[in-house]
Scaffold this motif. Sequence first.
Motif, PDB file in Angstrom:
ATOM      1  N   TYR A  33       1.340  -4.957 -40.812  1.00 17.07           N
ATOM      2  CA  TYR A  33       2.695  -4.708 -40.314  1.00 17.07           C
ATOM      3  C   TYR A  33       2.668  -3.605 -39.250  1.00 17.07           C
ATOM      4  O   TYR A  33       1.835  -2.701 -39.313  1.00 17.07           O
ATOM      5  N   LEU A  45      10.826  -2.607 -38.713  1.00 16.83           N
ATOM      6  CA  LEU A  45       9.714  -3.542 -38.584  1.00 16.83           C
ATOM      7  C   LEU A  45       9.696  -4.184 -37.206  1.00 16.83           C
ATOM      8  O   LEU A  45      10.689  -4.766 -36.768  1.00 16.83           O
ATOM      9  N   TYR A  48       4.926  -8.539 -38.057  1.00 14.49           N
ATOM     10  CA  TYR A  48       4.061  -8.597 -39.228  1.00 14.49           C
ATOM     11  C   TYR A  48       3.208  -9.851 -39.180  1.00 14.49           C
ATOM     12  O   TYR A  48       3.544 -10.825 -38.491  1.00 14.49           O
ATOM     13  N   SER A  94      -1.225  -4.816 -46.628  1.00 11.47           N
ATOM     14  CA  SER A  94      -1.113  -5.073 -48.063  1.00 11.47           C
ATOM     15  C   SER A  94      -1.893  -6.340 -48.376  1.00 11.47           C
ATOM     16  O   SER A  94      -2.155  -7.160 -47.494  1.00 11.47           O
ATOM     17  N   GLY A  96      -0.956  -8.976 -49.999  1.00 14.13           N
ATOM     18  CA  GLY A  96      -0.098 -10.082 -49.630  1.00 14.13           C
ATOM     19  C   GLY A  96       1.221  -9.522 -49.160  1.00 14.13           C
ATOM     20  O   GLY A  96       1.434  -8.307 -49.195  1.00 14.13           O
ATOM     21  N   ALA A  97       2.102 -10.387 -48.705  1.00 15.95           N
ATOM     22  CA  ALA A  97       3.407  -9.919 -48.221  1.00 15.95           C
ATOM     23  C   ALA A  97       4.471 -10.016 -49.293  1.00 15.95           C
ATOM     24  O   ALA A  97       5.630  -9.692 -49.057  1.00 15.95           O
ATOM     25  N   GLU A  98       4.075 -10.458 -50.497  1.00 13.93           N
ATOM     26  CA  GLU A  98       5.065 -10.659 -51.548  1.00 13.93           C
ATOM     27  C   GLU A  98       5.564  -9.318 -52.070  1.00 13.93           C
ATOM     28  O   GLU A  98       4.882  -8.298 -51.980  1.00 13.93           O
ATOM     29  N   ARG A  99       6.747  -9.349 -52.634  1.00 16.93           N
ATOM     30  CA  ARG A  99       7.329  -8.173 -53.277  1.00 16.93           C
ATOM     31  C   ARG A  99       6.356  -7.617 -54.303  1.00 16.93           C
ATOM     32  O   ARG A  99       5.732  -8.362 -55.041  1.00 16.93           O
ATOM     33  N   GLY A 100       6.254  -6.331 -54.335  1.00 14.23           N
ATOM     34  CA  GLY A 100       5.385  -5.691 -55.304  1.00 14.23           C
ATOM     35  C   GLY A 100       3.993  -5.411 -54.778  1.00 14.23           C
ATOM     36  O   GLY A 100       3.250  -4.642 -55.379  1.00 14.23           O
ATOM     37  N   GLU A 101       3.624  -6.015 -53.654  1.00 14.65           N
ATOM     38  CA  GLU A 101       2.326  -5.731 -53.061  1.00 14.65           C
ATOM     39  C   GLU A 101       2.452  -4.423 -52.277  1.00 14.65           C
ATOM     40  O   GLU A 101       3.138  -4.350 -51.263  1.00 14.65           O
ATOM     41  N   THR A 102       1.771  -3.429 -52.730  1.00 16.99           N
ATOM     42  CA  THR A 102       1.901  -2.105 -52.137  1.00 16.99           C
ATOM     43  C   THR A 102       1.407  -2.102 -50.704  1.00 16.99           C
ATOM     44  O   THR A 102       0.330  -2.621 -50.400  1.00 16.99           O
ATOM     45  N   GLN A 103       2.202  -1.509 -49.829  1.00 18.96           N
ATOM     46  CA  GLN A 103       1.787  -1.339 -48.446  1.00 18.96           C
ATOM     47  C   GLN A 103       1.046  -0.013 -48.300  1.00 18.96           C
ATOM     48  O   GLN A 103       1.493   1.018 -48.811  1.00 18.96           O
ATOM     49  N   PHE A 105      -0.324   2.659 -45.511  1.00 15.96           N
ATOM     50  CA  PHE A 105      -0.007   3.028 -44.141  1.00 15.96           C
ATOM     51  C   PHE A 105      -1.137   3.811 -43.484  1.00 15.96           C
ATOM     52  O   PHE A 105      -1.845   4.584 -44.125  1.00 15.96           O
TER      53      PHE A 105
END
Lengths: 114, 112
Positions: A33, A45, A48, A94, A96-103, A105
């Motif tokens: 991202y 954003l 991505y 991350s 994956g891009a799914e919710r819960g996948e920690t980004q 930085f």
Amino acid sequence: DGGITQSPKYLFRKEGQNVTLSCEQNLNHDAMYWYRQDPGQGLRLIYYSQIVNDFQKGDIAEGYSVSREKKESFPLTVTSAQKNPTAFYLCASSFGAERGETQYFGPGTRLLVL
Amino acid sequence: DQQVKQNSPSLSVQEGRISILNCDYTNSMFDYFLWYKKYPAEGPTFLISISSIKDKNEDGRFTVFLNKSAKHLSLHIVPSQPGDSAVYFCAASAGNNNDMRFGAGTRLTVKP
């Protein structure tokens, strides 16, 4: 050491010039991202990518371009069409891009216009 | 439009006391919330998250509270330590990571 790196730390752009910000990760993450931060605002954003050779526009893609030729790399080009490029740019990745996948930085690149 | 707002740009707390950082959101579709912490010259790092099916999530000294009716979440740090001094970002999502919305951040200073 696994991590995500951005270079350079500071970048200066002349009027009408394109500049490219580097983002590299060795975390084996599929998703990457690019965000922009302006004073007093949250991260927004720009682009991505969920997988190599694929990327999608974010909320403020105008004046920017990206490529994702390698899993590890997601460079951002700030084109001359971006009329207000001065900002702090953060790259993230991350699994994956799914919710819960920690980004995760990178440390960021500050772009200034001369 | 800023869908996630952190109205306090800065907060100063004495070591050992409680730090409370606040975050408000406007989009009722948000159902996943996160806090990130950022030290100078480093990128933000994930701290704690909460799903909208819960109203509290605790991890050591850090607790996040969610009040869905008020569209408000808060991060409590107890006891605060000087190493907690950083900028804290609140984030919210209604879908995947590409739908994440971030607040502008609150700078926490914990004084010895």
